[in-house]
Enzyme design. Sequence first.
Site, short mmCIF file in Angstrom:
data_model
loop_
_atom_site.label_atom_id
_atom_site.label_comp_id
_atom_site.label_asym_id
_atom_site.label_seq_id
_atom_site.Cartn_x
_atom_site.Cartn_y
_atom_site.Cartn_z
N ASN A 274 86.35 67.04 27.30
CA ASN A 274 87.42 67.60 28.12
C ASN A 274 87.17 69.07 28.42
O ASN A 274 86.81 69.84 27.54
CB ASN A 274 88.76 67.47 27.40
N GLU A 307 78.49 67.46 23.77
CA GLU A 307 79.76 67.68 24.48
C GLU A 307 79.72 69.03 25.21
O GLU A 307 80.22 69.15 26.32
CB GLU A 307 80.94 67.61 23.51
N1 TRP Z 1 82.22 61.09 27.26
C1 TRP Z 1 82.22 60.84 25.85
C2 TRP Z 1 80.82 61.25 25.40
O1 TRP Z 1 80.56 62.39 25.26
C3 TRP Z 1 82.45 59.40 25.54
C4 TRP Z 1 83.82 59.01 25.09
C5 TRP Z 1 84.61 59.67 24.22
C6 TRP Z 1 84.52 57.84 25.44
N2 TRP Z 1 85.74 58.96 24.01
C7 TRP Z 1 85.71 57.84 24.73
C8 TRP Z 1 84.25 56.78 26.28
C9 TRP Z 1 86.64 56.81 24.85
C10 TRP Z 1 85.17 55.74 26.39
C11 TRP Z 1 86.35 55.75 25.69
O2 TRP Z 1 79.92 60.50 25.30
ZN ZN Z 2 78.62 62.09 26.64
#
Ligand code: TRP
Ligand code: ZN
Length: 875
Positions: A274, A307
């Site tokens: 985020n 991240e």
């Molecule tokens: N974008 C996240 C990552 O860094 C992945 C992720 C985190 C995610 N929480 C999630 C994907 C919940 C699906 C559902 O990889």
């Molecule tokens: Zn990721």
Amino acid sequence: MKDAQPRTIYLKDYRQPDYWIDRTRLDVALYETHAIVEATLDVRLNDSQHDANKHLPALVLDGVDLELEELCLNGSVVEADGYELVPQGLSVPAPGAAFELKTRCRIEPQNNTSLEGLYKSNGMFCTQCEAEGFRKITYYLDRPDVMSVFDCRISADKSLYPVLLSNGNEQTRGDEPEGRHWVEWHDPFPKPAYLFALVAGDLQHVSDRFVTQSGREVTLQLFTEPRNIHKCDHAIDSLKRAMRWDEEVYGREYDLDIFMIVAVDHFNMGAMENKGLNIFNSSCVLASADTATDSSFQRIEAIVAHEYFHNWSGNRVTCRDWFQLSLKEGFTVFRDAEFSADMNSRSVKRIEDVSLLRTAQFAEDAGPMSHPVRPESYMEISNFYTLTIYEKGAEVVRMIHRLLGRDRFRKGSDLYFERHDGEAATVENFVAAMEEAGDIDLNQFRRWYQQAGTPELNVTDEFDSSQGLYTLQVTQSCRATPGQSEKLPLHIPLAVGLINAEGDDLLPEGTRMLELVEQTQSFSFEGLSAKPVPSLLRGFSAPIKLHYDYSDQQLAFLMANDSDGFNRWDACQQLCVRVLQRMVSAYLAEQPMQVDAVLTEAFGELLGSPVEDPAALDAMLALPSEAYLAEISSEVEVEANHAAREALANHLATVFAVRFSELYQGCQAKGPYQASAKDIATRSLKNAALGYIARSADQGIELAREQYDQADNMTDRFRALATLVHSERNGSVELADSYLDKFYNHFKNDPQVIELWLSVQASCQREGALERVQKLMEHEAFDADNPNKLRSLIGVFCSQNTTGFHNPAGYAFLADQVIALDARNPQIASRLVTPLTRYRKYPALRQQQMRSQLERIFAQQLSPDLYEVVSKSLK
Ligand code: TRP
Ligand code: ZN
């Protein structure tokens, strides 16, 4: 839960939305029994989609589990007959080409067990919006190509929730009646809703600062519950290293004045990027020497970096639609892997990543959920956060890096970031930027994104001694995958070396990169005086399976002589695999299992020389896992694989008992605990030696016990505990139990340590494994609403405890758990079911037993998540 079968979404159906949302103002009021979410959206017609001669289309917003209390258009309340509640959404007739829509919804975060949307974890409020969780917070165009500037006002009880966080910068704050307070946040960067975050809780934080390369000062904050505040240093240090590295290697600077991380105990995945407010699974961010193992220190460093790197590869440049998921995930995994390689041992990092790919990703690609790096369809996007999207996606980027070389790759990434900054982009945009800046034709290479399945290379060779000409003939193929029977030849970088009888590289450049583009292609090497031993696929230059008919002796030779560290390890693995496969055949034929002398000699040579690289030796001493043996066999023989692997380990333990004792002594720590690459390698080697010693002598059990009692860090303590738990020696059961109790009593208040405690028991293959797991589910330490606990107990049991899981009771157990869980947390249920979906790899009886459990699951009312996985597996 839905009655109808979930819909399939296709990439080919992508079109832009009818409307954009330029601004999003949220007002979230948090209470113990509910939350009220007011959303004010500045909506604007998307002209490019609209035919000016037609009526304005209705605005159709996504929304799930929301109770709509009021809806206003341009400031006036709309009565219930002025809009329509549709399944999973809301349809509003548009009052014009631009208007303000305001909704007020009531939600119940305290009852949200799916951990998607707004939910509670240990009394704190937090969110998870990727991929489609924002629609559980308010009605919205919940798709990544709709990017909006967000303001968020949060209000809550001041004493229960003194800390109120959202994306961007804090604007103002104040008090409200009845002991409440509020804070307003503003994020200047337009973003899709999946990057929105909100946190409210009684949290403490550690603070640090980072000065960017252009001299801007950034505040760094890590928030945790007060009891964990002493576990933040490693993550903060990792973050600063990652920020510096991204400036140096990619020229990428951080863009806001503050970067916050929050640790939460209930989280479906590892962490979430985020904007300006990363939310982490506690186990992926908190560490102290006392409570975290070396591998957890390294995992934290990698995930914090991952991240953080998303701030550019994911946030500044985001994805147009979820079919492009690997655009951010594959690229970001490649970035974090290179970061880890630079911070630690490059060859060990490569070995770890390839092991994961070869066991788990190859298995996924050969199973019912096989899909390309850029899928063409899905039912539930949460099911596509896979090893294929992440790990194979990263390998595809790595191949581009290899084809372009470092400098041209950097030009390509600069062009990509510059051209698409602030946009929602596609995989094609990425490849096009690399192609243009790299001045290379990637047309055929694009097939890597489109074709599912693991390509296989068959390599043969020939030597013409009269001409001194050596020729490699390479043929590529790929098995059919669901929905893709025809496979076209791929563009494959194949790094090779040629080694002479003295063990020296023969090619002047050491390693040559061959580019395979045809289905069958020959590569010649001139001027050789004798037939060399080829070292193929150096550094694992492509995510493929390679077959070349090495003799055992040649593998032993490569294991000792290859200048490529990765291939030395791989030769060792392949030699072990061969020996293990022969042992498996003997076991099945009820013959004695024998270890070929060539392997014993190769290990003798390996162990006989002074330890130059403890990490490399440690990696070689880790025999191929049962999961890998399963992946490479056409029909998995569970008991035979386990028995063979045990017998080989016991054989090495007995033959080299003296050497393992010397190694154990030689690797004792010289100073206080440090999580440096060097110390980690030495510790790991010491503990590998301990494992072998405990196999051959009772004295090893004594040693493990001593190590446990004297350990000043969790790695040594936990490896000693694991040695006791896994030991099959007389009297070790009682000892293991007493140490498990001791461990539990000491660490019972630390969830991350309890995860270790559960997992070591879940993987224990002694008689009665299922009963032990069932008993642990009744234990106070277990929490069926916490994904980490589910993974460390049930997940580990079903995927690693092969002999414990693979019987009718084990299959029924998993089905029961999955059914119960699906109603509460569908994302985790559909991941946990994976071992059952691999039934086609097993002999007929087991196949049928596993399949009948899948059918039992399928007969229930299922979430779309579980429906997709189970229906595709039964097909
Ligand atoms: N974008 C996240 C990552 O860094 C992945 C992720 C985190 C995610 N929480 C999630 C994907 C919940 C699906 C559902 O990889
Ligand atoms: Zn990721």
